[in-house]
Scaffold this motif. Structure first.
Motif, PDB file in Angstrom:
ATOM      1  N   LYS A   1       0.824  -1.203   0.000  1.00 62.18           N
ATOM      2  CA  LYS A   1       0.000   0.000   0.000  1.00 62.18           C
ATOM      3  C   LYS A   1       0.860   1.255   0.000  1.00 62.18           C
ATOM      4  O   LYS A   1       0.561   2.241  -0.682  1.00 62.18           O
ATOM      5  CB  LYS A   1      -0.928  -0.015   1.210  1.00 62.18           C
TER       6      LYS A   1
ATOM      7  N   GLU B   1       2.332   1.568  -3.432  1.00 61.09           N
ATOM      8  CA  GLU B   1       1.320   2.022  -4.366  1.00 61.09           C
ATOM      9  C   GLU B   1       1.075   3.517  -4.238  1.00 61.09           C
ATOM     10  O   GLU B   1       0.915   4.227  -5.232  1.00 61.09           O
ATOM     11  CB  GLU B   1       0.029   1.243  -4.129  1.00 61.09           C
ATOM     12  N   LYS B   2       1.077   3.985  -2.997  1.00 64.16           N
ATOM     13  CA  LYS B   2       0.815   5.391  -2.750  1.00 64.16           C
ATOM     14  C   LYS B   2       1.991   6.266  -3.171  1.00 64.16           C
ATOM     15  O   LYS B   2       1.816   7.342  -3.762  1.00 64.16           O
ATOM     16  CB  LYS B   2       0.487   5.599  -1.274  1.00 64.16           C
ATOM     17  N   GLU B   3       3.219   5.807  -2.874  1.00 67.26           N
ATOM     18  CA  GLU B   3       4.387   6.640  -3.102  1.00 67.26           C
ATOM     19  C   GLU B   3       5.006   6.463  -4.492  1.00 67.26           C
ATOM     20  O   GLU B   3       5.706   7.360  -4.958  1.00 67.26           O
ATOM     21  CB  GLU B   3       5.455   6.326  -2.046  1.00 67.26           C
TER      22      GLU B   3
ATOM     23  N   ILE C   1       3.467   4.004  -7.397  1.00 65.25           N
ATOM     24  CA  ILE C   1       2.572   3.714  -8.524  1.00 65.25           C
ATOM     25  C   ILE C   1       1.697   4.909  -8.860  1.00 65.25           C
ATOM     26  O   ILE C   1       1.566   5.305 -10.027  1.00 65.25           O
ATOM     27  CB  ILE C   1       1.715   2.469  -8.206  1.00 65.25           C
ATOM     28  N   GLU C   2       1.094   5.526  -7.825  1.00 66.83           N
ATOM     29  CA  GLU C   2       0.249   6.687  -8.099  1.00 66.83           C
ATOM     30  C   GLU C   2       1.064   7.841  -8.665  1.00 66.83           C
ATOM     31  O   GLU C   2       0.628   8.536  -9.594  1.00 66.83           O
ATOM     32  CB  GLU C   2      -0.476   7.114  -6.816  1.00 66.83           C
ATOM     33  N   ARG C   3       2.271   8.038  -8.107  1.00 65.41           N
ATOM     34  CA  ARG C   3       3.129   9.099  -8.638  1.00 65.41           C
ATOM     35  C   ARG C   3       3.567   8.778 -10.075  1.00 65.41           C
ATOM     36  O   ARG C   3       3.685   9.674 -10.918  1.00 65.41           O
ATOM     37  CB  ARG C   3       4.347   9.281  -7.746  1.00 65.41           C
ATOM     38  N   TYR C   4       3.823   7.480 -10.350  1.00 63.66           N
ATOM     39  CA  TYR C   4       4.203   7.100 -11.713  1.00 63.66           C
ATOM     40  C   TYR C   4       3.075   7.376 -12.695  1.00 63.66           C
ATOM     41  O   TYR C   4       3.324   7.857 -13.811  1.00 63.66           O
ATOM     42  CB  TYR C   4       4.579   5.614 -11.750  1.00 63.66           C
ATOM     43  N   GLU C   5       1.858   7.081 -12.297  1.00 66.26           N
ATOM     44  CA  GLU C   5       0.722   7.333 -13.181  1.00 66.26           C
ATOM     45  C   GLU C   5       0.587   8.820 -13.480  1.00 66.26           C
ATOM     46  O   GLU C   5       0.343   9.227 -14.630  1.00 66.26           O
ATOM     47  CB  GLU C   5      -0.559   6.784 -12.551  1.00 66.26           C
ATOM     48  N   VAL C   6       0.778   9.646 -12.437  1.00 67.95           N
ATOM     49  CA  VAL C   6       0.727  11.096 -12.647  1.00 67.95           C
ATOM     50  C   VAL C   6       1.873  11.540 -13.549  1.00 67.95           C
ATOM     51  O   VAL C   6       1.697  12.345 -14.481  1.00 67.95           O
ATOM     52  CB  VAL C   6       0.772  11.834 -11.296  1.00 67.95           C
TER      53      VAL C   6
END
Length: 461
Positions: free
Chosen positions: A101, A104-106, A108-113
């Protein structure tokens, strides 16, 4: 089974992985019966099997009763060990889930952005590249429009005239426009540019008509090339304006023709893999060949008519000499013009110094001579004219009549006039092309002999 009580039952046979019930039953039946007896006695082997099964069952029951407590303790220990292992695994799984988690927060989400930002930046860069290409194409289109206006006229009032050098400038602009739209590899400047409405409109309404207009003007200039002054003594001919031209006018003819030839060279079609070494200026060669063919056809028609009506022979031969002098002048002009820089051609580079030597000796005359398979344009003119003239003379002689008799009785005069025509027409006309050069008479005896032979030989048959 080694610690078990002695038994007549062969437990090792039953425990063998290759044990076969069918084979065991067959062996048991054969051991208790004679194979030749009919019917077989199956009660004895059946009793044997039932007894063995009962004995095994009793043995299993005894072993189970004797080892029940150790088996229960062993099972309990395994269950407790499994519980402890499960607790440890659940703790590790919980820690791993928490780490995922966090990841994912640090990450994956940043990679998507970041990926969205990258795609946006890439599209912006592509938009900027296309915008620059469009702006450059439009700027070159405006430049071409100005140059076409310069080509149409310069000055005002009586001084208004064409600026022939604008043809070369317009040709280079057209090459730049063509270069933008030429895409040899993905990601180049002109990729997807032809899908933009403004570009297609500009191309269809300005670039294509301008190129067609420039080519038409250049072809017309070459077709009208004339520098001979042999006809200046007779202004009644249709070429009086060219015959009476001044030195300045002949200089202008030379420069206008040079501009036209450069234009035809630059605008000749190319492909993506065309280089300086394999480039063929097809437009230039075709126009020059048309010029030679026009001179040949006109000379052939004029000489054929003159041989049928001898009083007009001197005038016809003078016109033919003038045409050949124009070809001599054209040959000299072509030899003096070096190929210009072509923005669409990429040199493969010198190979053992050969490319450098070819570049030094390159001119506009070489590809034309190679296409005609000849070493000289005047020689090609006289020999081609002679090869086509003989059938015409034969036709005159076959028809007979006054024309044939007159031609036969004046063949010595015709011989001398034709020889003089060849010698006169093979000289370089006096003008800008001969400035600073010694005009050599040259050896045209073979060409003169071929021309004389094509006429006199047909007369004597």
């Amino acid at each position: 089974m080694a610690d078990a009580e002695p038994s007549y039952i062969d437990y090792e046979a039953f425990l063998d992985p290759s044990f076969s019930a069918t084979a065991f039953a067959n062996t048991l039946v054969l051991s208790t019966n004679n194979p030749s007896d009919t019917p077989l006695d199956l009660s004895t082997p059946l009793s044997r099997v039932l007894f063995d099964v009962q004995e095994i069952d009793t043995h299993i029951d005894a072993l189970t009763t004797k080892s029940a407590l150790p088996l229960l303790e062993y099972t309990k220990e395994n269950a407790e060990s499994s519980g402890r292992i499960l607790q440890e695994v659940e703790g590790q799984v919980a820690s791993l889930t928490e780490s995922y988690k966090t990841l994912e927060k640090e990450v994956i989400e940043r990679y998507e952005v970041a990926e969205q930002v990258r795609l946006t930046a890439e599209r912006l860069c592509q938009t900027v590249k296309i915008g620059r290409a469009v702006a450059r194409y439009l700027m070159l289109g405006r430049q071409l429009e100005v140059q076409m206006a310069e080509l149409s006229s310069t000055g005002a009032g009586a001084a208004k005239r064409e600026d022939h050098r604008a043809m070369v400038r317009s040709s280079n602009t057209l090459l730049s426009l063509r270069q933008i739209l030429t895409v040899s590899r993905p990601g180049e400047e002109g990729e997807d540019l032809d899908r933009i409405h403004a570009i297609t409109t500009l191309k269809n309404e300005l670039v294509v008509p301008a190129e067609r207009n420039i080519l038409s003007r250049a072809q017309q200039v070459v077709k009208e090339f004339s520098m001979s002054s042999l006809l200046s003594s007779n202004p009644s001919s249709g070429q009086s304006s060219n015959a009476a031209s001044t030195y300045a006018q002949t200089e202008d003819t030379k420069s206008r023709t040079t501009s036209a030839l450069l234009t035809l060279y630059l605008l000749s079609p190319t492909s993506v893999d065309t280089t300086i070494e394999n480039f063929q200026p097809n437009l230039l060669i075709n126009v020059l060949q048309d010029y030679l063919q026009t001179a040949l056809k006109s000379s052939l028609a004029a000489l054929s008519r003159a041989l049928a009506t001898l009083p007009s022979l001197d005038r016809a031969l003078l016109e033919i000499s003038a045409r050949c002098q124009n070809i001599v002048a054209l040959e000299t002009l072509l030899e003096s013009i070096k190929p210009p820089v072509h923005s669409l051609l990429e040199s493969l580079g010198p190979v053992n110094g050969k490319s450098s030597e070819n570049a030094k000796s390159a001119n506009f005359l070489r590809p034309l001579l190679q296409s005609l398979d000849t070493s000289s344009l005047p020689s090609y003119f006289w020999r081609s004219l002679a090869s086509n003239l003989s059938p015409r003379v034969q036709e005159i002689m076959h028809r007979g009549g006054v024309s044939a008799r007159t031609l036969r009785s004046n063949k010595d005069r015709v011989r001398d006039a034709v020889r003089e025509c060849v010698n006169r027409g093979s000289k370089l006309p006096v003008g800008p092309l001969s400035r600073g050069k010694t005009v050599m008479a040259g050896n045209w005896e073979r060409e003169a002999a071929v021309m004389v032979g094509s006429i006199i030989g047909a007369i004597g048959r």
